[in-house]
Design a protein around this motif. Structure first.
Motif, PDB file in Angstrom:
ATOM      1  N   PRO A   1       3.854  85.670  24.126  1.00 56.26           N
ATOM      2  CA  PRO A   1       4.144  86.708  23.196  1.00 56.26           C
ATOM      3  C   PRO A   1       3.338  86.745  21.981  1.00 56.26           C
ATOM      4  O   PRO A   1       2.999  85.587  21.458  1.00 56.26           O
ATOM      5  CB  PRO A   1       5.607  86.093  23.138  1.00 56.26           C
TER       6      PRO A   1
ATOM      7  N   LEU B   1      11.408  84.684  24.687  1.00 58.68           N
ATOM      8  CA  LEU B   1      11.117  85.972  25.343  1.00 58.68           C
ATOM      9  C   LEU B   1      12.097  86.995  25.121  1.00 58.68           C
ATOM     10  O   LEU B   1      13.438  86.962  25.461  1.00 58.68           O
ATOM     11  CB  LEU B   1      11.234  85.726  26.909  1.00 58.68           C
TER      12      LEU B   1
ATOM     13  N   ALA C   1       3.678  91.261  24.245  1.00 63.99           N
ATOM     14  CA  ALA C   1       3.040  89.958  24.675  1.00 63.99           C
ATOM     15  C   ALA C   1       1.491  90.346  25.421  1.00 63.99           C
ATOM     16  O   ALA C   1       1.388  91.574  25.759  1.00 63.99           O
ATOM     17  CB  ALA C   1       3.864  89.481  25.609  1.00 63.99           C
TER      18      ALA C   1
END
Length: 394
Positions: A264, A301, A307
Motif C-alpha cells: 500500500p 489494507l 497500492a
C-alpha cells in the motif's frame, strides 16, 4: 747588409705562414671530433632513456590505477514479474439495505470496523403496528382452531347416529366436509400469522453473511424504506483485493493463481496475495485490463486506498547483482565491466525484479563478465583499473 736582413725576414715569414694552415686543420678536426662525441653522448644519454619511456609510463599509470572489486555473477533462477498499480477494495462488497416495509430506525447496533456474523442484527425499525397485526392474526388462529374442534365433535356424533338411522349418509358427508374446511382455515390462519412474523422480522436489518462492516449510512430516528439505498456495506469474510491495472502486454503474461506482493502507498509493509481473476476484456479507452489479487484481512489494507503490486509471471535464468553495482543516468541503467586489458567499460543493462538477493539483469549481461561492484560512479569508460575478484555469493 740591409739586403740580407730583408732576405732573412722574408725567409722567416714564409715558414711561419706555412705552419698555420695545418694547425687550423687540426683545430677543425678536433672541434668536429668534440662535436661528434657530444652528439654521441647526448644520443646515448637521452636516446636510451626515451626508448623505455612507453613501458615505464604504462607501468606508472598502472601503479596509479584505482583498485576495484569485481564479481562474475553467472546466472541463477529469477522469478519474472510485472509491476502494476491499482485500488484496494473488498473482494466481495455486500451492500445492505431495507428488505421489508421500512419505517423509523430505532437502534443502530454496529459501527464501521466491527466484525459481524451471518444474520446478526445491524439496526432495528419501529414495529408497533406490525406487532398489533401479528396479535390479531394469532387471535384468528384461536378462532379457527375452535371452529375445527366443533366441526370434529359434530362429525363424531353424526357418525354415531348414522348407524341407528337417525342421520343420513349425506349428512355425515357434509359434517366431514365441514370438519375438513375448519382444519384448512386453521392452517390458513397459522400461515398468515407466520407471514406476519416474517414481515416483522424483516424490519430488522441483518447481515447477509459474516464479514467486516465497512460503512454505515443510517442513524436512529431516520425513516428508511425500499428506496433508501445501502445503509451498510460489508466485506464478506473481511477479504480484500487489489484491482491492478495492467497493459495488454502485461495482462497476457498473468494467469489465475499467480502469486503477487502488494505494498500500500505510504506503508513499508508488503502483503502476499494471489491473482483470482483476470479481466476477460480490455478497456478501449485506456487499453488496460484488471487483474484482481485476493488478500487476507489486515488493518493496513483499506478499501479505496492505492497500492503497488509485483506479480510473478514465471521463472527465468538471469544475472543478479547488488544494488551498488547498477548505476543510472538520463540514458538509462548501466554497469561497469572490466575487459581483458583491465580497463573499465560501460555496459547498458535492463533491470528486472528487485529482491533480497539483488537486482536481476534482464538484458545486457551474459553473466560471465567481470562487473564492478561499487565505486562505478567514479570511473570513466576506458580507464585502467586494478580488479580484485570477489565471489558471487558473498
Amino acid at each position: 747588409m740591409n739586403y740580407e736582413t730583408s732576405f732573412r725576414s722574408d725567409e722567416t715569414a714564409t715558414p711561419i705562414d706555412g705552419d698555420s694552415a695545418p694547425r687550423r686543420r687540426r683545430a677543425l678536426i678536433i672541434g668536429a671530433v668534440v662535436i661528434a662525441l657530444a652528439v654521441a653522448l647526448a644520443f646515448f644519454m637521452f636516446g636510451r632513456k626515451s626508448e623505455p619511456a612507453g613501458p615505464v609510463a604504462a607501468q606508472g599509470a598502472k601503479a596509479q590505477a584505482p583498485e576495484v572489486t569485481v564479481v562474475t555473477p553467472g546466472r541463477q533462477p529469477v522469478a519474472g514479474t510485472v509491476s502494476a498499480t491499482g485500488t484496494m477494495a473488498a473482494r466481495v462488497d455486500m451492500p445492505v439495505g431495507v428488505a421489508g416495509e421500512g419505517g423509523e430506525v430505532t437502534r443502530v447496533l454496529v459501527q464501521p470496523g466491527d466484525w459481524v456474523r451471518a444474520g446478526q442484527v445491524l439496526a432495528t425499525i419501529e414495529r408497533s403496528v406490525q406487532a398489533q397485526q401479528s396479535a390479531a392474526l394469532q387471535a384468528q388462529i384461536n378462532v379457527a382452531r375452535a371452529n375445527a374442534r366443533l366441526a370434529e365433535q359434530e362429525l363424531a356424533r353424526a357418525q354415531q347416529l348414522v348407524g341407528r338411522g337417525f342421520i343420513s349418509k349425506a349428512d355425515v358427508d357434509r359434517k366431514l366436509a365441514t370438519r375438513d374446511q375448519a382444519n384448512a382455515q386453521v392452517r390458513v390462519a397459522e400461515a398468515q400469522y407466520r407471514e406476519s412474523l416474517a414481515r416483522t422480522g424483516r424490519l430488522d436489518i441483518r447481515a447477509p453473511a459474516a464479514g467486516l462492516v465497512l460503512t454505515r449510512a443510517v442513524e436512529p430516528g431516520q425513516v428508511v424504506g425500499a428506496g433508501s439505498g445501502a445503509l451498510f456495506r460489508l466485506a464478506k469474510g473481511g477479504e480484500m483485493e487489489l484491482r491492478a491495472q495492467l497493459s495488454e502486454t502485461d495482462l497476457a503474461k498473468v494467469h489465475v493463481g499467480a502469486t503477487a506482493t502488494v505494498t500500500p502507498v505510504g506503508s513499508a509493509e508488503s502483503f502476499h496475495g494471489q491473482v483470482w481473476q483476470v479481466a476477460p476484456v480490455i478497456d478501449p479507452q485506456s487499453r488496460q485490463g484488471i487483474a484482481r489479487i485476493a488478500l487476507s484481512y489486515d488493518p493496513a489494507l483499506r478499501p479505496g486506498g492505492f497500492a503497488q503490486a509485483e506479480i510473478v509471471t514465471g521463472q527465468t535464468d538471469a544475472p543478479v547483482l547488488p544494488e551498488s553495482a547498477v548505476l543510472s543516468d538520463p540514458s538509462g541503467n548501466f554497469v561497469y565491466i572490466v575487459d581483458a586489458n583491465d580497463k573499465a567499460q560501460r555496459r547498458a543493462v535492463k533491470t528486472g525484479q528487485v529482491s533480497a538477493k539483488g537486482i536481476a539483469i534482464v538484458s545486457g549481461l551474459t553473466g560471465n563478465e567481470r562487473v564492478v561492484l561499487s565505486a562505478g560512479a567514479f570511473l570513466n569508460p576506458g580507464q585502467a583499473v586494478k580488479p580484485h575478484r570477489q565471489a558471487a555469493g558473498r
